[in-house]
Design a protein around this motif. Structure first.
Motif, PDB file in Angstrom:
ATOM      1  N   ASP A 106       0.854  -1.193   0.000  1.00 40.71           N
ATOM      2  CA  ASP A 106       0.000   0.000   0.000  1.00 40.71           C
ATOM      3  C   ASP A 106       0.888   1.240   0.000  1.00 40.71           C
ATOM      4  N   ASN A 107       1.369   1.616  -1.189  1.00 44.15           N
ATOM      5  CA  ASN A 107       2.264   2.764  -1.297  1.00 44.15           C
ATOM      6  C   ASN A 107       2.204   3.314  -2.708  1.00 44.15           C
ATOM      7  N   LEU A 108       2.685   4.527  -2.868  1.00 42.02           N
ATOM      8  CA  LEU A 108       2.576   5.208  -4.157  1.00 42.02           C
ATOM      9  C   LEU A 108       3.431   4.543  -5.230  1.00 42.02           C
ATOM     10  N   ALA A 109       4.609   4.034  -4.863  1.00 43.07           N
ATOM     11  CA  ALA A 109       5.454   3.355  -5.849  1.00 43.07           C
ATOM     12  C   ALA A 109       4.719   2.172  -6.458  1.00 43.07           C
ATOM     13  N   ALA A 110       4.012   1.404  -5.631  1.00 46.01           N
ATOM     14  CA  ALA A 110       3.255   0.254  -6.133  1.00 46.01           C
ATOM     15  C   ALA A 110       2.122   0.716  -7.048  1.00 46.01           C
ATOM     16  N   ASP A 111       1.450   1.807  -6.669  1.00 46.32           N
ATOM     17  CA  ASP A 111       0.355   2.326  -7.496  1.00 46.32           C
ATOM     18  C   ASP A 111       0.863   2.746  -8.872  1.00 46.32           C
ATOM     19  N   LEU A 112       1.989   3.452  -8.886  1.00 45.36           N
ATOM     20  CA  LEU A 112       2.537   3.919 -10.159  1.00 45.36           C
ATOM     21  C   LEU A 112       2.995   2.750 -11.025  1.00 45.36           C
ATOM     22  N   LYS A 113       3.640   1.773 -10.414  1.00 43.93           N
ATOM     23  CA  LYS A 113       4.115   0.632 -11.188  1.00 43.93           C
ATOM     24  C   LYS A 113       2.954  -0.210 -11.714  1.00 43.93           C
ATOM     25  N   GLU A 114       1.835  -0.177 -11.017  1.00 37.95           N
ATOM     26  CA  GLU A 114       0.656  -0.874 -11.502  1.00 37.95           C
ATOM     27  C   GLU A 114       0.161  -0.274 -12.823  1.00 37.95           C
ATOM     28  N   LEU A 115       0.387   1.025 -12.995  1.00 36.16           N
ATOM     29  CA  LEU A 115      -0.079   1.705 -14.198  1.00 36.16           C
ATOM     30  C   LEU A 115       0.968   1.741 -15.303  1.00 36.16           C
ATOM     31  N   ILE A 116       2.227   2.062 -14.951  1.00 34.23           N
ATOM     32  CA  ILE A 116       3.242   2.260 -15.991  1.00 34.23           C
ATOM     33  C   ILE A 116       4.392   1.265 -15.901  1.00 34.23           C
ATOM     34  N   GLY A 117       4.340   0.353 -14.932  1.00 28.48           N
ATOM     35  CA  GLY A 117       5.362  -0.679 -14.846  1.00 28.48           C
ATOM     36  C   GLY A 117       5.108  -1.789 -15.846  1.00 28.48           C
ATOM     37  N   ARG A 118       5.914  -2.809 -15.774  1.00 23.11           N
ATOM     38  CA  ARG A 118       5.796  -3.939 -16.699  1.00 23.11           C
ATOM     39  C   ARG A 118       4.388  -4.530 -16.637  1.00 23.11           C
ATOM     40  N   GLY A 119       3.701  -4.573 -17.797  1.00 21.96           N
ATOM     41  CA  GLY A 119       2.357  -5.105 -17.864  1.00 21.96           C
ATOM     42  C   GLY A 119       1.271  -4.131 -17.488  1.00 21.96           C
ATOM     43  N   GLY A 120       1.631  -2.879 -17.113  1.00 20.80           N
ATOM     44  CA  GLY A 120       0.638  -1.886 -16.741  1.00 20.80           C
ATOM     45  C   GLY A 120      -0.154  -1.399 -17.945  1.00 20.80           C
ATOM     46  N   VAL A 121      -1.328  -0.857 -17.681  1.00 20.39           N
ATOM     47  CA  VAL A 121      -2.213  -0.455 -18.763  1.00 20.39           C
ATOM     48  C   VAL A 121      -1.614   0.672 -19.603  1.00 20.39           C
ATOM     49  N   TYR A 122      -0.701   1.478 -19.014  1.00 18.50           N
ATOM     50  CA  TYR A 122      -0.054   2.559 -19.752  1.00 18.50           C
ATOM     51  C   TYR A 122       1.418   2.254 -20.031  1.00 18.50           C
ATOM     52  N   SER A 123       1.801   1.008 -19.904  1.00 20.91           N
ATOM     53  CA  SER A 123       3.192   0.623 -20.117  1.00 20.91           C
ATOM     54  C   SER A 123       3.600   0.839 -21.566  1.00 20.91           C
ATOM     55  N   ASP A 124       4.776   1.423 -21.751  1.00 17.71           N
ATOM     56  CA  ASP A 124       5.327   1.695 -23.080  1.00 17.71           C
ATOM     57  C   ASP A 124       6.804   1.328 -23.054  1.00 17.71           C
ATOM     58  N   PRO A 125       7.226   0.309 -23.806  1.00 16.99           N
ATOM     59  CA  PRO A 125       8.637  -0.111 -23.757  1.00 16.99           C
ATOM     60  C   PRO A 125       9.597   0.924 -24.300  1.00 16.99           C
ATOM     61  N   PHE A 126       9.080   1.983 -24.922  1.00 21.84           N
ATOM     62  CA  PHE A 126       9.942   3.012 -25.495  1.00 21.84           C
ATOM     63  C   PHE A 126       9.853   4.325 -24.727  1.00 21.84           C
ATOM     64  N   HIS A 127       9.288   4.264 -23.530  1.00 22.61           N
ATOM     65  CA  HIS A 127       9.188   5.457 -22.685  1.00 22.61           C
ATOM     66  C   HIS A 127       9.333   5.004 -21.244  1.00 22.61           C
ATOM     67  N   ASN A 128      10.557   4.987 -20.767  1.00 18.81           N
ATOM     68  CA  ASN A 128      10.843   4.492 -19.427  1.00 18.81           C
ATOM     69  C   ASN A 128      10.707   5.612 -18.398  1.00 18.81           C
ATOM     70  N   VAL A 129       9.967   5.346 -17.338  1.00 21.49           N
ATOM     71  CA  VAL A 129       9.831   6.273 -16.215  1.00 21.49           C
ATOM     72  C   VAL A 129      10.473   5.607 -15.003  1.00 21.49           C
ATOM     73  N   SER A 130      11.444   6.280 -14.413  1.00 14.19           N
ATOM     74  CA  SER A 130      12.142   5.769 -13.236  1.00 14.19           C
ATOM     75  C   SER A 130      11.378   6.190 -11.976  1.00 14.19           C
ATOM     76  N   ILE A 131      11.057   5.222 -11.135  1.00 16.92           N
ATOM     77  CA  ILE A 131      10.298   5.486  -9.909  1.00 16.92           C
ATOM     78  C   ILE A 131      11.189   5.144  -8.719  1.00 16.92           C
ATOM     79  N   VAL A 132      11.499   6.134  -7.906  1.00 14.44           N
ATOM     80  CA  VAL A 132      12.350   5.913  -6.735  1.00 14.44           C
ATOM     81  C   VAL A 132      11.726   6.576  -5.515  1.00 14.44           C
ATOM     82  N   ASN A 133      12.013   6.025  -4.356  1.00 16.83           N
ATOM     83  CA  ASN A 133      11.639   6.653  -3.100  1.00 16.83           C
ATOM     84  C   ASN A 133      12.726   7.618  -2.666  1.00 16.83           C
TER      85      ASN A 133
END
Length: 351
Positions: free
Chosen positions: A94-121
């Motif tokens: 239950d954290n923001l990193a998990a929420d973001l990766k759910e959307l733009i991480g591997r397999g996410g609905v907005y995932s794009d292999p040609f647009h990498n977004v780095s998510i760090v705490n």
């Protein structure tokens, strides 16, 4: 990364090409002002820390180009510096990193292999809302240099707005030309979503980020607090005010982003944080310096590295004074420690 609506095999082949010579952002050589080595310190500094047995520092590799490619980096303000090895597993997921990766991480609905977004705490504290009963998180977006103070943790809509309004690309990579119009539209930024996020503003502080992710690797866990303390000690000596606490506190009358400059305030300001894993543990200490677009150099002129992020490796406490002088004050890249850089266009830079 892969996209659920398409054949996974096709995207795996595309991702394979990306790892060779087609993907974005491509490392670009730019004419950066450089100095070959970090100058020797002129004052006392902390000793180089000892590493655990079997966890040495690679002192021989050429660091130039050893940087993860990304178009945007999200710095999540957690207010702490001890995270799970996988940050999305903090607080049972239950954290923001998990929420973001759910959307733009591997397999996410907005995932794009040609647009990498780095998510760090990051250890930066979140902003304080005028409604403290509503739990919110804050994020920095770099190199777009935006600060988003309030992302309500009770609403997934705010996370969607962050992704759709700020993190998706404005224009898709040509490798996505074969997607359907609906799919292209889904993966493209919509600025109207920015209006759903309250209090967004430009970042005008220098951000000094030090990998201190001890749960991921002991070397970074040792270097992180030592380097943070050294930067906090040395920056004021160089005339740069180190800001502490939340960047925004709405409990204070006429709230304002701390450290923003006005016509009568010209002193540069900085914020320092430890961050989670960015790769290259064996090159500790790893430091990223983001220099805001409006930054001035020591002579009061436009800073040569304004709007850039500069990645350094093998930074010891004795190098901190030199990094401040050469990079933060004068806009020079120290070649011996340079892992790579990024500009506001999302171009990965090499020398």
């Amino acid at each position: 990364m892969s996209l659920r609506p398409l054949a996974r095999g096709a995207w795996r082949r595309a991702a394979s090409r990306r790892r060779t010579n087609i993907g974005i952002p491509i490392a670009t050589r730019r004419c950066l002002n450089t100095v070959p080595k970090c100058p020797e310190p002129t004052c006392d500094c902390a000793d180089t820390p000892s590493m655990p047995w079997g966890k040495g520092i690679d002192t021989s590799a050429n660091l130039n180009g050893l940087i993860a490619s990304y178009a945007q980096q999200v710095l999540i303000c957690t207010g702490k510096d001890d995270w799970s090895s996988r940050i999305e597993e903090d607080n049972s997921g239950d954290n923001l990193a998990a929420d973001l990766k759910e959307l733009i991480g591997r397999g996410g609905v907005y995932s794009d292999p040609f647009h990498n977004v780095s998510i760090v705490n990051a250890s930066f504290p979140s902003a304080i809302s005028r409604r403290p009963e509503v739990q919110t998180s804050s994020v920095y977006l770099v190199p777009s240099f935006k600060y988003i103070p309030f992302l309500p943790r009770v609403s997934f809509d705010s996370v969607q707005a962050l992704v759709k309004g700020y993190l998706l690309p404005e224009k898709l990579h040509p490798m996505n030309d074969g997607l359907s119009p609906i799919h292209k539209d889904r993966l493209t930024r919509k600025e109207t979503y920015q209006q759903l996020l309250y209090g967004v503003r430009d970042v005008e502080d220098v951000l000094v980020l030090i990998c201190g992710h001890g749960e991921r690797d002991k070397r970074c866990g040792i270097y992180g607090p030592i380097l943070q303390e050294e930067f906090e000690r040395q920056l004021p000596r160089a005339g740069i005010d180190v800001l502490q606490g939340p960047a925004l506190d709405e409990g204070i009358t006429a709230p304002q982003l701390s450290g923003t400059t006005s016509e009568t305030q010209t002193q540069n300001t900085a914020r320092i944080a430890q961050i989670s894993h960015i790769g290259g543990h064996k090159y500790a200490g790893n430091v990223i310096i983001y220099l805001p677009p409006k930054l001035k150099n020591s002579a009061g002129n436009e800073h040569p590295l304004a709007g850039h992020g500069i990645w350094y490796g093998r930074i010891d406490p004795k190098h901190v004074e030199g990094v401040i002088k050469e990079t933060i004050l004068n806009g020079n890249v120290i070649a011996d420690h340079f892992r790579g850089g990024i500009n506001q266009k999302g171009e990965i830079l090499r020398i």
